[in-house]
Motif scaffolding. Structure first.
Motif, PDB file in Angstrom:
ATOM      1  N   THR A  14       0.821  -1.222   0.000  1.00 41.06           N
ATOM      2  CA  THR A  14       0.000   0.000   0.000  1.00 41.06           C
ATOM      3  C   THR A  14       0.852   1.269   0.000  1.00 41.06           C
ATOM      4  N   THR A  15       1.975   1.228   0.664  1.00 41.72           N
ATOM      5  CA  THR A  15       2.778   2.452   0.744  1.00 41.72           C
ATOM      6  C   THR A  15       4.115   2.337   0.029  1.00 41.72           C
ATOM      7  N   SER A  16       4.536   1.127  -0.309  1.00 44.68           N
ATOM      8  CA  SER A  16       5.825   0.994  -0.996  1.00 44.68           C
ATOM      9  C   SER A  16       5.891  -0.301  -1.797  1.00 44.68           C
ATOM     10  N   TYR A 266       1.027  -7.024  10.898  1.00 43.21           N
ATOM     11  CA  TYR A 266       0.759  -5.667  11.392  1.00 43.21           C
ATOM     12  C   TYR A 266       1.559  -4.657  10.586  1.00 43.21           C
ATOM     13  N   GLY A 267       0.938  -4.132   9.516  1.00 43.79           N
ATOM     14  CA  GLY A 267       1.558  -3.067   8.715  1.00 43.79           C
ATOM     15  C   GLY A 267       0.665  -1.844   8.793  1.00 43.79           C
ATOM     16  N   THR A 268       0.301  -1.287   7.639  1.00 41.14           N
ATOM     17  CA  THR A 268      -0.650  -0.178   7.587  1.00 41.14           C
ATOM     18  C   THR A 268      -1.941  -0.601   8.298  1.00 41.14           C
ATOM     19  N   GLY A 269      -2.455  -1.753   7.883  1.00 48.08           N
ATOM     20  CA  GLY A 269      -3.604  -2.373   8.552  1.00 48.08           C
ATOM     21  C   GLY A 269      -3.116  -3.653   9.220  1.00 48.08           C
ATOM     22  N   ALA A 310      -3.848  -0.112  11.540  1.00 47.12           N
ATOM     23  CA  ALA A 310      -2.976  -0.595  12.623  1.00 47.12           C
ATOM     24  C   ALA A 310      -1.813   0.395  12.717  1.00 47.12           C
ATOM     25  N   GLY A 311      -0.715   0.121  11.990  1.00 42.22           N
ATOM     26  CA  GLY A 311       0.427   1.045  11.979  1.00 42.22           C
ATOM     27  C   GLY A 311       0.045   2.432  11.460  1.00 42.22           C
ATOM     28  N   ALA A 312      -1.009   2.513  10.667  1.00 36.57           N
ATOM     29  CA  ALA A 312      -1.436   3.823  10.140  1.00 36.57           C
ATOM     30  C   ALA A 312      -1.810   4.776  11.276  1.00 36.57           C
ATOM     31  N   ALA A 313      -2.273   4.238  12.421  1.00 35.69           N
ATOM     32  CA  ALA A 313      -2.596   5.107  13.562  1.00 35.69           C
ATOM     33  C   ALA A 313      -1.315   5.715  14.136  1.00 35.69           C
ATOM     34  N   VAL A 314      -0.243   4.930  14.117  1.00 36.65           N
ATOM     35  CA  VAL A 314       1.061   5.417  14.586  1.00 36.65           C
ATOM     36  C   VAL A 314       1.580   6.489  13.610  1.00 36.65           C
ATOM     37  N   GLN A 315       1.389   6.229  12.322  1.00 36.41           N
ATOM     38  CA  GLN A 315       1.777   7.234  11.304  1.00 36.41           C
ATOM     39  C   GLN A 315       1.009   8.531  11.511  1.00 36.41           C
ATOM     40  N   TRP A 316      -0.263   8.399  11.886  1.00 33.16           N
ATOM     41  CA  TRP A 316      -1.101   9.588  12.117  1.00 33.16           C
ATOM     42  C   TRP A 316      -0.541  10.414  13.278  1.00 33.16           C
ATOM     43  N   SER A 326       9.358   9.280  15.417  1.00 29.02           N
ATOM     44  CA  SER A 326       9.471   7.981  14.730  1.00 29.02           C
ATOM     45  C   SER A 326       8.463   7.010  15.340  1.00 29.02           C
ATOM     46  N   ALA A 327       8.101   5.999  14.542  1.00 24.89           N
ATOM     47  CA  ALA A 327       7.132   5.000  15.015  1.00 24.89           C
ATOM     48  C   ALA A 327       7.668   4.294  16.266  1.00 24.89           C
ATOM     49  N   ALA A 328       8.974   4.061  16.307  1.00 22.30           N
ATOM     50  CA  ALA A 328       9.589   3.328  17.418  1.00 22.30           C
ATOM     51  C   ALA A 328       9.419   4.067  18.751  1.00 22.30           C
ATOM     52  N   GLU A 329       9.236   5.395  18.678  1.00 23.59           N
ATOM     53  CA  GLU A 329       9.068   6.181  19.908  1.00 23.59           C
ATOM     54  C   GLU A 329       7.823   5.766  20.692  1.00 23.59           C
ATOM     55  N   THR A 330       6.822   5.197  20.000  1.00 24.98           N
ATOM     56  CA  THR A 330       5.592   4.790  20.702  1.00 24.98           C
ATOM     57  C   THR A 330       5.918   3.764  21.786  1.00 24.98           C
ATOM     58  N   GLU A 331       6.927   2.937  21.544  1.00 26.90           N
ATOM     59  CA  GLU A 331       7.279   1.906  22.529  1.00 26.90           C
ATOM     60  C   GLU A 331       7.813   2.552  23.807  1.00 26.90           C
ATOM     61  N   GLY A 410       5.257  -8.090   9.991  1.00 27.85           N
ATOM     62  CA  GLY A 410       4.898  -6.722   9.567  1.00 27.85           C
ATOM     63  C   GLY A 410       5.698  -5.695  10.362  1.00 27.85           C
ATOM     64  N   GLY A 411       5.728  -4.459   9.852  1.00 28.39           N
ATOM     65  CA  GLY A 411       6.572  -3.403  10.420  1.00 28.39           C
ATOM     66  C   GLY A 411       6.368  -3.161  11.907  1.00 28.39           C
ATOM     67  N   MET A 412       5.111  -3.299  12.381  1.00 31.02           N
ATOM     68  CA  MET A 412       4.816  -2.983  13.786  1.00 31.02           C
ATOM     69  C   MET A 412       5.392  -3.976  14.784  1.00 31.02           C
ATOM     70  N   VAL A 413       5.737  -5.173  14.341  1.00 32.93           N
ATOM     71  CA  VAL A 413       6.150  -6.182  15.327  1.00 32.93           C
ATOM     72  C   VAL A 413       7.569  -5.957  15.835  1.00 32.93           C
ATOM     73  N   ALA A 414       8.194  -4.865  15.372  1.00 32.64           N
ATOM     74  CA  ALA A 414       9.452  -4.433  16.007  1.00 32.64           C
ATOM     75  C   ALA A 414       9.159  -3.952  17.433  1.00 32.64           C
ATOM     76  N   ASN A 415       7.894  -3.661  17.713  1.00 35.52           N
ATOM     77  CA  ASN A 415       7.499  -3.071  18.985  1.00 35.52           C
ATOM     78  C   ASN A 415       7.239  -4.163  20.042  1.00 35.52           C
ATOM     79  N   ASN A 416       8.209  -4.385  20.915  1.00 35.33           N
ATOM     80  CA  ASN A 416       8.094  -5.470  21.911  1.00 35.33           C
ATOM     81  C   ASN A 416       7.008  -5.183  22.932  1.00 35.33           C
TER      82      ASN A 416
HETATM   83  N1  LIG Z   1       8.440   0.202  16.368  1.00 37.52           N
HETATM   84  C1  LIG Z   1       7.223   0.427  15.878  1.00 37.52           C
HETATM   85  N2  LIG Z   1       6.166   0.584  16.694  1.00 37.52           N
HETATM   86  C2  LIG Z   1       4.924   0.801  16.223  1.00 37.52           C
HETATM   87  N3  LIG Z   1       4.623   0.867  14.915  1.00 37.52           N
HETATM   88  C3  LIG Z   1       5.627   0.703  14.039  1.00 37.52           C
HETATM   89  C4  LIG Z   1       6.968   0.490  14.466  1.00 37.52           C
HETATM   90  N4  LIG Z   1       7.752   0.383  13.356  1.00 37.52           N
HETATM   91  C5  LIG Z   1       6.926   0.531  12.290  1.00 37.52           C
HETATM   92  N5  LIG Z   1       5.644   0.734  12.689  1.00 37.52           N
HETATM   93  C6  LIG Z   1       4.464   0.917  11.825  1.00 37.52           C
HETATM   94  O1  LIG Z   1       4.444  -0.161  10.899  1.00 37.52           O
HETATM   95  C7  LIG Z   1       3.952   0.279   9.627  1.00 37.52           C
HETATM   96  C8  LIG Z   1       4.916  -0.156   8.540  1.00 37.52           C
HETATM   97  O2  LIG Z   1       4.879  -1.526   8.420  1.00 37.52           O
HETATM   98  P1  LIG Z   1       4.968  -2.241   6.969  1.00 37.52           P
HETATM   99  O3  LIG Z   1       4.852  -3.697   7.233  1.00 37.52           O
HETATM  100  O4  LIG Z   1       6.170  -1.729   6.265  1.00 37.52           O
HETATM  101  O5  LIG Z   1       3.636  -1.639   6.317  1.00 37.52           O
HETATM  102  P2  LIG Z   1       2.976  -1.784   4.846  1.00 37.52           P
HETATM  103  O6  LIG Z   1       3.520  -3.049   4.222  1.00 37.52           O
HETATM  104  O7  LIG Z   1       1.495  -1.854   5.106  1.00 37.52           O
HETATM  105  O8  LIG Z   1       3.340  -0.543   4.081  1.00 37.52           O
HETATM  106  C9  LIG Z   1       3.830   1.787   9.682  1.00 37.52           C
HETATM  107  O9  LIG Z   1       2.459   2.116   9.750  1.00 37.52           O
HETATM  108  C10 LIG Z   1       4.537   2.187  10.986  1.00 37.52           C
HETATM  109  O10 LIG Z   1       3.859   3.252  11.614  1.00 37.52           O
END
Ligand SMILES: Nc1ncnc2c1ncn2[C@@H]1O[C@H](COP(=O)(O)OP(=O)(O)O)[C@@H](O)[C@H]1O
Ligand SMILES: O=P(O)(O)OC[C@H](O)CO
Length: 495
Positions: A14-16, A266-269, A310-316, A326-331, A410-416
């Motif tokens: 969706t984004t890349s 867990y990516g955008t959604g 999902a992650g889109a809320a963090v982007q917001w 940065s998204a990582a700051e949420t942790e 997905g991108g969000m699972v970096a968040n322990n």
């Molecule tokens: N450490 C993090 N904590 C919370 N959300 C994160 C973290 N790292 C990335 N994200 C979120 O994960 C999403 C990116 O994941 P990705 O799998 O690349 O998405 P997509 O494939 O849908 O474009 C973004 O919405 C970002 O805000």
């Protein structure tokens, strides 16, 4: 110097767009990645420029194949995996799209869906396609293009226009217009495909007013989808022989091969797929029934829960509110609090998916006090993703299919912190594997299997291993309290 066989996976998201080269043992050799613009022409509308999807694909392929790590490889197969449901219509002769791609998140057909719901019992749709009536799926997006672009409907009926999801568009472009095809998983997300009979469904085509002449041929996920023009892929003629929607590819990459195995990306959604084996289960809980894969004509089915944000809320929080860098700051922020202080975010920015199906719902933050700040908001955004997953698990449990563990990627699972909270609210073990590029890996597997480079599911299964395990540690009374407060917050946006 020896030349080694490799598989090139394209993951058009969706984004890349990503391209990843895998070696003969499905290990990543090298990758490239390109972001592109999102267009929001009106409230609730989301579009992509089809040329951006194509250009970023070509550029990513070039960067991988021209890089030093690819020098001693021969690409024996290409796999394509993609954001699903996103809808394109183009001219068969010129190859020019008649409109932008309408993205899966787009809600412009909400009123048309409401009208259809009054006319057609939803069961009529669900019993054929496994899906429900919602703007999410391709069918009403196609009809919108045909009704709103001058002359498009008549041209589609004459067979002059073609429809495709993103996989079909890229296959068409890469083969120089020689192949107009999709795979069964992508077809199963259009609302036009009969998932039991394995063919486009004439009744659904009539209900959604889509001419059959514009539809692609549906093939297995590991099949012959033509070969790339050498002028496009660094002078190599590469067979395209693996195709799957990105969530299905992730389920394969996560090795959810056995009935009952479940993954969440867990990516955008966020998309949760539960393997239900060779029998499609029609949900009574408004989950989706979908094709997990089709190999050698044999279909495996899944129940799916789709969470749009999902992650889109963090982007917001980062891009619109500017309260994190940065998204990582949420942790860091979430860890700083000992509780959520009664603050809940319902991230219904583009409506709510499973199990509510409310395209009209809009987001809300409830429970704010004067002392609430960015930590509470960051924590609420992460918690919301977990509560929504819990609602999906409750729906699966009501079908008698409660998962015993959950594989995540997905991108969000970096968040322990988020994964521990997820295990706590689900009261279920959460497993994070070593390889997180599961989507690309899944489709590389399909293509490599067809090319004879990789073996069967068992061989692939042996490659999966978990590197982080999150075990539930929350007191049950606290879990029930949090889920109760979340349910009340959801009620505020769905009443
Ligand atoms: N450490 C993090 N904590 C919370 N959300 C994160 C973290 N790292 C990335 N994200 C979120 O994960 C999403 C990116 O994941 P990705 O799998 O690349 O998405 P997509 O494939 O849908 O474009 C973004 O919405 C970002 O805000
Ligand atoms: O591109 P992703 O990873 O956000 O996935 C999108 C889904 O396929 C939509 O159904």
């Amino acid at each position: 110097m020896d030349i080694h066989s490799a598989v090139l996976a394209i993951d058009q998201g969706t984004t890349s767009t990503r391209a990843i080269l895998f070696d003969h043992q499905a290990r990543e050799i090298t990758s490239a990645h390109q972001e592109f613009n999102q267009y929001y022409p009106r409230d609730g509308w989301v579009e992509h420029d089809p040329e951006d999807l194509w250009r970023t694909t070509l550029r990513s392929i070039e960067r991988v194949l021209q890089g030093p790590s690819a020098r001693h490889t021969r690409v024996v197969a290409m796999g394509i995996t993609n954001q699903r449901e996103t809808t394109l219509v183009w001219d068969r002769e010129t190859g020019k799209p008649v409109y932008n791609a309408i993205v899966w998140q787009d809600r412009r057909t909400a009123s048309e869906c409401e009208r259809l719901r009054q006319q057609v019992p939803e069961h009529e749709i669900q019993s054929r396609s496994g899906l429900l009536i919602d703007p999410y799926f391709s069918a009403t997006k196609i009809a919108w293009i045909l009704d709103n672009i001058e002359g498009a409907r008549a041209r589609a009926e004459r067979g002059e226009l073609l429809f495709g999801t993103v996989d079909t568009w890229l296959i068409w472009k890469l083969t120089g217009g020689a192949v107009h095809a999709t795979d069964a998983t992508n077809a199963s997300r259009t609302n036009l495909y009969n998932i039991h009979r394995g063919e486009w469904d004439d009744d659904l085509l009539q209900i959604f007013r889509v001419p059959k002449a514009m539809l692609p041929e549906v093939r297995d996920c590991a099949a012959d989808f033509g070969t790339t023009l050498p002028s496009l892929t660094c002078r190599q003629e590469i067979p395209i022989c693996g195709v799957a929607g990105d969530q299905q590819a992730a389920a394969i990459g996560q090795c959810c091969f056995a009935k009952g195995e479940v993954k969440a990306t867990y990516g955008t959604g966020c998309f949760v797929l539960l393997n239900t084996g060779s029998e499609p289960i029609l949900s009574t809980q408004r989950l989706l029934t979908t094709i997990a894969w089709q190999l050698d004509g044999q279909v495996a089915y899944a129940l799916e829960g789709s969470i749009f944000i999902a992650g889109a809320a963090v982007q917001w929080l980062r891009d619109e509110l500017g309260i994190i860098r940065s998204a990582a700051e949420t942790e860091v922020l979430a860890r700083r609090l000992s509780s959520n202080k009664g603050v809940y975010m319902v991230p219904a920015f583009t409506g709510l998916g499973v199990p509510w199906w409310r395209p009209d719902a809009r987001a809300a933050i409830v429970g704010l006090t004067r002392g609430a700040g960015k930590a509470e908001l960051a924590r609420a955004a992460l918690e919301a993703v977990c509560y929504q997953t819990s609602d999906l698990f409750a729906a699966m449990e009501a079908e008698g299919l409660r998962p015993t563990s959950l594989r995540v990627d997905g991108g969000m699972v970096a968040n322990n912190w988020m994964l521990q909270f997820l295990a706590d609210v689900l009261d279920t073990e959460v497993l994070r594997p070593a390889i997180l590029e599961t989507t690309a890996l899944g489709v590389a597997y399909l293509a490599g299997r067809k090319a004879g480079l990789y073996g069967d599911f068992e061989q692939f299964d042996a490659l999966w291993h978990c590197t982080a395990e999150f075990v539930p540690a929350m007191d049950n009374s606290l879990r029930q309290q949090l889920l109760g407060e979340w349910a009340r917050a959801v009620q505020r946006v769905t009443l």
